[in-house]
Design a protein around this motif. Sequence first.
Motif, PDB file in Angstrom:
ATOM      1  N   ARG A 121       0.824  -1.172  -0.215  1.00 26.42           N
ATOM      2  CA  ARG A 121       0.100  -0.107   0.008  1.00 26.42           C
ATOM      3  C   ARG A 121       0.877   1.127   0.157  1.00 26.42           C
ATOM      4  O   ARG A 121       2.147   1.244   0.195  1.00 26.42           O
ATOM      5  CB  ARG A 121      -0.947   0.004   1.257  1.00 26.42           C
ATOM      6  CG  ARG A 121      -1.975  -0.810   1.175  1.00 26.42           C
ATOM      7  CD  ARG A 121      -2.668  -1.238   2.368  1.00 26.42           C
ATOM      8  NE  ARG A 121      -3.496  -2.392   2.429  1.00 26.42           N
ATOM      9  CZ  ARG A 121      -4.856  -2.450   1.811  1.00 26.42           C
ATOM     10  NH1 ARG A 121      -5.276  -1.215   1.146  1.00 26.42           N
ATOM     11  NH2 ARG A 121      -5.354  -3.418   1.728  1.00 26.42           N
ATOM     12  N   LYS A 122       0.219   2.257  -0.282  1.00 27.41           N
ATOM     13  CA  LYS A 122       0.913   3.667  -0.519  1.00 27.41           C
ATOM     14  C   LYS A 122       1.288   3.955   1.268  1.00 27.41           C
ATOM     15  O   LYS A 122       0.746   3.966   2.051  1.00 27.41           O
ATOM     16  CB  LYS A 122      -0.186   4.711  -0.839  1.00 27.41           C
ATOM     17  CG  LYS A 122       0.334   5.746  -1.517  1.00 27.41           C
ATOM     18  CD  LYS A 122      -0.468   6.690  -1.984  1.00 27.41           C
ATOM     19  CE  LYS A 122       0.303   8.088  -2.632  1.00 27.41           C
ATOM     20  NZ  LYS A 122      -0.661   8.862  -3.175  1.00 27.41           N
ATOM     21  N   GLY A 123       2.595   4.260   1.190  1.00 20.45           N
ATOM     22  CA  GLY A 123       2.938   4.898   2.642  1.00 20.45           C
ATOM     23  C   GLY A 123       3.151   3.608   3.691  1.00 20.45           C
ATOM     24  O   GLY A 123       3.031   3.709   4.708  1.00 20.45           O
ATOM     25  N   GLU A 124       3.438   2.413   3.109  1.00 21.49           N
ATOM     26  CA  GLU A 124       3.866   1.375   3.798  1.00 21.49           C
ATOM     27  C   GLU A 124       5.032   0.880   3.674  1.00 21.49           C
ATOM     28  O   GLU A 124       5.656   0.927   2.596  1.00 21.49           O
ATOM     29  CB  GLU A 124       2.508   0.336   3.217  1.00 21.49           C
ATOM     30  CG  GLU A 124       2.695  -0.867   4.261  1.00 21.49           C
ATOM     31  CD  GLU A 124       2.080  -2.003   3.665  1.00 21.49           C
ATOM     32  OE1 GLU A 124       1.203  -2.716   4.578  1.00 21.49           O
ATOM     33  OE2 GLU A 124       1.947  -2.158   2.795  1.00 21.49           O
ATOM     34  N   ILE A 125       5.459   0.261   4.777  1.00 24.49           N
ATOM     35  CA  ILE A 125       6.938  -0.625   4.662  1.00 24.49           C
ATOM     36  C   ILE A 125       6.464  -1.894   4.851  1.00 24.49           C
ATOM     37  O   ILE A 125       6.126  -2.355   5.883  1.00 24.49           O
ATOM     38  CB  ILE A 125       7.931  -0.189   5.544  1.00 24.49           C
ATOM     39  CG1 ILE A 125       8.164   1.561   5.524  1.00 24.49           C
ATOM     40  CG2 ILE A 125       9.150  -0.809   5.427  1.00 24.49           C
ATOM     41  CD1 ILE A 125       9.167   1.900   6.491  1.00 24.49           C
ATOM     42  N   LEU A 126       6.992  -2.814   3.760  1.00 24.23           N
ATOM     43  CA  LEU A 126       6.548  -4.121   3.739  1.00 24.23           C
ATOM     44  C   LEU A 126       8.089  -4.906   4.096  1.00 24.23           C
ATOM     45  O   LEU A 126       8.721  -4.588   3.050  1.00 24.23           O
ATOM     46  CB  LEU A 126       5.922  -4.643   2.433  1.00 24.23           C
ATOM     47  CG  LEU A 126       5.937  -6.069   2.140  1.00 24.23           C
ATOM     48  CD1 LEU A 126       4.998  -6.496   3.248  1.00 24.23           C
ATOM     49  CD2 LEU A 126       5.222  -6.420   0.840  1.00 24.23           C
ATOM     50  N   GLY A 127       8.044  -5.695   5.147  1.00 24.75           N
ATOM     51  CA  GLY A 127       9.389  -6.275   5.289  1.00 24.75           C
ATOM     52  C   GLY A 127       9.214  -7.676   4.496  1.00 24.75           C
ATOM     53  O   GLY A 127       8.330  -8.382   4.173  1.00 24.75           O
ATOM     54  N   MET A 128      10.608  -8.190   3.958  1.00 22.73           N
ATOM     55  CA  MET A 128      10.913  -9.415   3.591  1.00 22.73           C
ATOM     56  C   MET A 128      11.784 -10.251   4.451  1.00 22.73           C
ATOM     57  O   MET A 128      12.777  -9.773   4.546  1.00 22.73           O
ATOM     58  CB  MET A 128      11.063  -9.472   2.156  1.00 22.73           C
ATOM     59  CG  MET A 128       9.962  -9.139   1.178  1.00 22.73           C
ATOM     60  SD  MET A 128      10.380  -9.457  -0.457  1.00 22.73           S
ATOM     61  CE  MET A 128       9.006  -8.839  -1.211  1.00 22.73           C
TER      62      MET A 128
ATOM     63  N   ILE B 190       9.768  -1.722   0.286  1.00 15.26           N
ATOM     64  CA  ILE B 190       9.799  -2.938   0.638  1.00 15.26           C
ATOM     65  C   ILE B 190      11.383  -3.079   1.213  1.00 15.26           C
ATOM     66  O   ILE B 190      12.216  -2.747   0.467  1.00 15.26           O
ATOM     67  CB  ILE B 190       9.773  -3.942  -0.900  1.00 15.26           C
ATOM     68  CG1 ILE B 190       8.233  -3.928  -1.270  1.00 15.26           C
ATOM     69  CG2 ILE B 190      10.028  -5.375  -0.198  1.00 15.26           C
ATOM     70  CD1 ILE B 190       8.002  -5.030  -2.580  1.00 15.26           C
ATOM     71  N   VAL B 191      11.391  -3.681   2.249  1.00 15.80           N
ATOM     72  CA  VAL B 191      12.785  -3.980   2.853  1.00 15.80           C
ATOM     73  C   VAL B 191      13.215  -5.329   3.042  1.00 15.80           C
ATOM     74  O   VAL B 191      12.179  -6.158   3.726  1.00 15.80           O
ATOM     75  CB  VAL B 191      12.713  -3.150   4.283  1.00 15.80           C
ATOM     76  CG1 VAL B 191      14.300  -3.522   5.070  1.00 15.80           C
ATOM     77  CG2 VAL B 191      12.683  -1.685   4.167  1.00 15.80           C
ATOM     78  N   ILE B 192      13.865  -5.812   2.485  1.00 13.48           N
ATOM     79  CA  ILE B 192      14.513  -6.971   2.766  1.00 13.48           C
ATOM     80  C   ILE B 192      15.778  -7.014   3.772  1.00 13.48           C
ATOM     81  O   ILE B 192      16.721  -6.161   3.467  1.00 13.48           O
ATOM     82  CB  ILE B 192      15.193  -7.916   1.532  1.00 13.48           C
ATOM     83  CG1 ILE B 192      14.129  -7.545   0.313  1.00 13.48           C
ATOM     84  CG2 ILE B 192      15.680  -9.213   1.892  1.00 13.48           C
ATOM     85  CD1 ILE B 192      14.527  -8.064  -1.080  1.00 13.48           C
TER      86      ILE B 192
ATOM     87  N   LYS C  15      11.724  -3.197  13.707  1.00 12.92           N
ATOM     88  CA  LYS C  15      11.596  -1.703  14.090  1.00 12.92           C
ATOM     89  C   LYS C  15      11.352  -1.067  13.010  1.00 12.92           C
ATOM     90  O   LYS C  15      10.554  -0.065  13.407  1.00 12.92           O
ATOM     91  CB  LYS C  15      13.205  -1.531  14.153  1.00 12.92           C
ATOM     92  CG  LYS C  15      13.549  -0.252  15.152  1.00 12.92           C
ATOM     93  CD  LYS C  15      14.814  -0.209  15.200  1.00 12.92           C
ATOM     94  CE  LYS C  15      15.688  -1.180  16.255  1.00 12.92           C
ATOM     95  NZ  LYS C  15      17.050  -1.433  16.302  1.00 12.92           N
ATOM     96  N   ILE C  16      11.519  -1.301  11.799  1.00 15.46           N
ATOM     97  CA  ILE C  16      10.879  -0.397  10.730  1.00 15.46           C
ATOM     98  C   ILE C  16       9.608  -0.784   9.965  1.00 15.46           C
ATOM     99  O   ILE C  16       9.092   0.104   9.147  1.00 15.46           O
ATOM    100  CB  ILE C  16      12.084   0.145   9.766  1.00 15.46           C
ATOM    101  CG1 ILE C  16      12.570  -0.915   9.087  1.00 15.46           C
ATOM    102  CG2 ILE C  16      13.351   0.728  10.645  1.00 15.46           C
ATOM    103  CD1 ILE C  16      13.350  -0.731   8.070  1.00 15.46           C
ATOM    104  N   THR C  17       9.313  -2.108   9.862  1.00 11.19           N
ATOM    105  CA  THR C  17       8.279  -2.278   8.872  1.00 11.19           C
ATOM    106  C   THR C  17       6.717  -2.287   9.510  1.00 11.19           C
ATOM    107  O   THR C  17       6.716  -2.194  10.668  1.00 11.19           O
ATOM    108  CB  THR C  17       8.576  -3.787   8.431  1.00 11.19           C
ATOM    109  OG1 THR C  17       8.200  -4.702   9.305  1.00 11.19           O
ATOM    110  CG2 THR C  17       9.744  -4.017   7.598  1.00 11.19           C
ATOM    111  N   ASP C  18       5.903  -2.260   8.598  1.00  7.11           N
ATOM    112  CA  ASP C  18       4.674  -2.448   9.015  1.00  7.11           C
ATOM    113  C   ASP C  18       4.149  -3.933   9.110  1.00  7.11           C
ATOM    114  O   ASP C  18       3.000  -4.443   9.808  1.00  7.11           O
ATOM    115  CB  ASP C  18       3.499  -1.574   8.185  1.00  7.11           C
ATOM    116  CG  ASP C  18       3.997  -0.065   8.361  1.00  7.11           C
ATOM    117  OD1 ASP C  18       4.002   0.467   9.391  1.00  7.11           O
ATOM    118  OD2 ASP C  18       4.189   0.353   7.235  1.00  7.11           O
TER     119      ASP C  18
END
Lengths: 506, 333
Positions: free
Chosen positions: A275-282, A447-449, A458-461
Motif C-alpha cells: 500500500r501507499k505509505g507502507e513498509i513491507l518487510g521480507m 519493501i525492505v529485505i 523496528k521499521i516495517t508495518d
Amino acid sequence: MSDVALSVRDIYKSFGNVEVLKGTSVEVKTGTIHALVGENGAGKSTLIKIVTGVYTKDCGDVFINNEKGHLDLMREKIAFVPQELTLFSQLTIAENIYIDEEPLTDSKKFIDFSKMNNMAKELLHELNVEVAPETILSELSVANQQMVQIARAIARKFDILILDEPTAAITVIETQKLFEIVKTLRSKGKSIVYITHKLDEVQEICDDITILRDGISIGTWSVSEISRDEIVRQMAGGKLVKYKSPDRKADSGKILMEAKAISGYGFYDISFQLRKGEILGMAGLVGSGRTETAEAIYGGTKIICGELFVNNIRVNNKTPTDGIKNGIIYLTEERKTKGIFPNLSVIENIMIPIIKNYKNGLFVSENKLEIESAKLVAQYNVKAPSIKEEMCHLSGGNQQKALLARVVAMNPRVVILDEPTRGIDVNARAEIYDKIDELVSIGIGIIVISSEMEELQKITDRILVFHEGTVSKEIKTSEASNENLLRYAMGFNDEEEDAHEMQNNN
Amino acid sequence: MIIKNENMGNFFRKIKNFKESGILIVLLGMYALVSILSPNFCSMYNFGVLLKAITYLCFIALAQHIVLLLGDIDLSVGAIAAFSGVICGYAMGQFGIPIVPSIIIGLGIGVLCGLLNGLIVTLLRVNALIATLGTQGIFIGLTLVITKGSAVMGLPKGFFFLGQKVFLDFIPLAFIIMIVALIIITIILRKTPFGRHIFAVGSNKEAARVVGLRVNQVKIKAFMMSGLLSSMAGILMVSRLTSAQPSIGDGWIMPSVAACVLGGTPLTGGEGSTLGVLIGVAILSIIENSIVLLGISPYWQTFVSGLVVVIAVAVDSMRQRSSLKKKILIEQK
C-alpha cells in the motif's frame, strides 16, 4: 600457557597525517570470547591488521602468550577469518580448506586427495555443513562459503581466532552453528576475538567486550556487567542514538503494487499487496527467495508466470529499465559489485540514471547537476571531502546514503531496499531509517529485505516471511517477534504450532 | 595583492590536482632531453615528421581509449584501419567511385566493423579480448582476399590532398583533422549523457544495468565510434601513402594500448581522458622519433615500445595502489 592470550598495548598508527590508532589497548584472556566493537572507522580493522601482521605499528607492543609478537609468531598463533571471503571459487572445498597445507602422499611429491577429502569431511561435519568436500566452491551458497572460510581458519593450529563480522553473510541457523563451534573452541582453551556490529551476538556468546571509539580503546567490560544501551552510548561517544518507532496508518493507503502468484528463478507462487505509505518487510533465511523475488519485480530477472500490477495497471518488467519506467527502484544488497560506480564522482553516482534530464541542448549542464546533487548530498547527510570526490573513497555508510539519494532522485513509486544497513555503523543506520520514514511519509511504498529480524520489527508495518522459495507467512509487525519470525523462516507452519500448543495443554 | 596571491594558490592547486600533470612533465622532460641530445630534433622538418606520427597513432589510440573506458579492449583497431582504408582505395581505384563517396564508404566500413565487434561482445557475450582477436583475423583476412595481398594503386590525385597537404611547412592537414576529431570526441565523452554512460558502464557494468542504463546499447555505440576513428586513421594513411596497402594497420595495437595506459586510461575502465591519450601518444611518438634521430638501430623500436607498455602498466598499477591508500586515509578521517 599464560592467563592473557593476546595483549595489545598502546598501539599508535598513522596513515600520512591521519592518526587512526591513538593508544589502543586490548587484553584478551585465555579461553574467553572477547568482543571488539566500535563504529566504522573506529580503528577495529586497522588494529586487527596490525595484530595479524598486515600493517606495521608505529609504536606500542603486541604480546601473544606473554611473548613479544613478531610476524612468525603471529602466523603461528593467530587464525583470522576476514570479513570478506578470500576463497578460491574454482577449487574444491577441501582444496580451499587445506590450501598450502595439503596432506601429501608417502613420496611427499603429490597431494593425497583421498586423505585431504576425508580430513575436510570430518571438519565439515563438525561444523554441521553437510556438503561433499569435493564440491567446487562456487556451487555453494554464500553462507556455506563463509563456513568454509571458517573451516580453513580452524583447520590450522592456532591459539587465538579472530573473527571479523563472521555473521554478516550467513543466516540465523548458520550463526547458531558458528556459535556452538566458537563455544567448543573456548572450552578447549582457545581464545577468540569477535568483531561485530550486532550487539545481541555480543550478549549471546561473548565474555568480555572492548569498545573502540576514534582510535582509542574506551574500556573493557565483562559482558554481563554492561547493558546494551550503555554499549551503544560508549560507541557513539555519549550521545545515545534512538530509533523512532513507526507511527503510521498504513492500512488505509491505496494499493500501489500487487503481485498475483508470481513465480520465477528461485521463487514461486508469491502474492502480496503493497500500500501507499507502507513498509513491507521480507524476512527469511539466505537463499529463501527474498532477493530473487525482488530482482524479478524490478526487472533484473524475469517473472515466468503470474501477474504484477503497479497502480492497478499490469506491468511486465523485462529489464531494470522497464522497472524504473514503472517507478520500481531497487537498491542492491551488494553495494560494491552492483551499487556504486567506484571511480565516478559522488555527483555522477547520484545523478547518472537521470543525467538525460539535465541537458542544455545536446550537452549535460554540469552546473545544474552540481546544484541538484549538492542538495541531495546535504539532505542525505553524505559526508564526502567534496561532491567531486570519487565514490570509492567514501565509507560504506556514506556510500549507502548516496545510493539512497540516487534512488530518490529517480522519482520512485516503489522502492525495494535489499539489506539497507548491512555493514553500516549505528549512526548511519539511524540516518537511513529516518530517510526511509521520510520516503514513506511522502507516499512511496517500500519493501525492505533484511536478515536482521530486529531491523524488520523496528521499521516495517507488515512482514512476509520466506521459506524455500515462497512466502510461508504474512504477519503484522506488531505481532512479530524474533522467535515467531524464525519459526516461519524455518518452515514451521501454524498447524504444527497449534499441535504443539495442544500437546502442551494436554 | 592578497587576492592575487589567493588566485595564484588556486592556480597551483589546480595544476597539482590536474590528473595529467605527471605525465605532462614526463613529456616535457623527454622533449627537453631529446632536444639536447639531438640538435635535429627541434628542426621544423622533424617537427612535421613528429606531428604526422602523432596524427595516425592518436586516431588509433582514441579508438582504443573509448573501448578501454568500457573496461573492454579492442585488438582489431589496426585491422579495421587497414580494411576500411583498402575498401576506400578499392572503391576509387577499381570502381572509379568519386572521392567523397569512397571516403564515406570507407568510414561506413569502419562503423560496421565496430558494430560487429559490439554485437559479438554484447549479444553473444564474448569477452572483448577474444572477440576482437577473432574479428581482427576476419578483417585482415577480408582485406587480403580483396587485394590478393598487394597494394591498390591508381588512386585519384585529389585524394592525396588529405594525407599530404602541409600548412606552414610543418602542420599536416591530417593533424588538424585529428585535433578536430579529438575535440569532438572529448565533448561527446565529457558532455553528453551517452559519454557519461560510457564511463558509468566501464566503472561498474552491473550497477549501470540496475540503475536502468541500456548497457548493451552504450557498448555497441562505443564500439561503433571506435570503429569510425580507426577507419579515419586507415583512410588518411592510404591518402598519405598514395596507395591502399593491406599492411597499413600492422603493429598498431600495442602502441594504441600503450598510449592510453601511459595517458592514464587503466585497462579496468571508467577512467581516463582524451588529453591524457594525446600526451601518451606524443611520448610514444617522441621515443620512436628519437630512436631514428639518435642513430639507434630501428630494430630496437619494437623493443622500446614493448618496454614502454610494461612500464606504463606497472606505473598504472602503482597508481591504483596509491589510490587505495587514499581511500584508507579518507575513511579513517
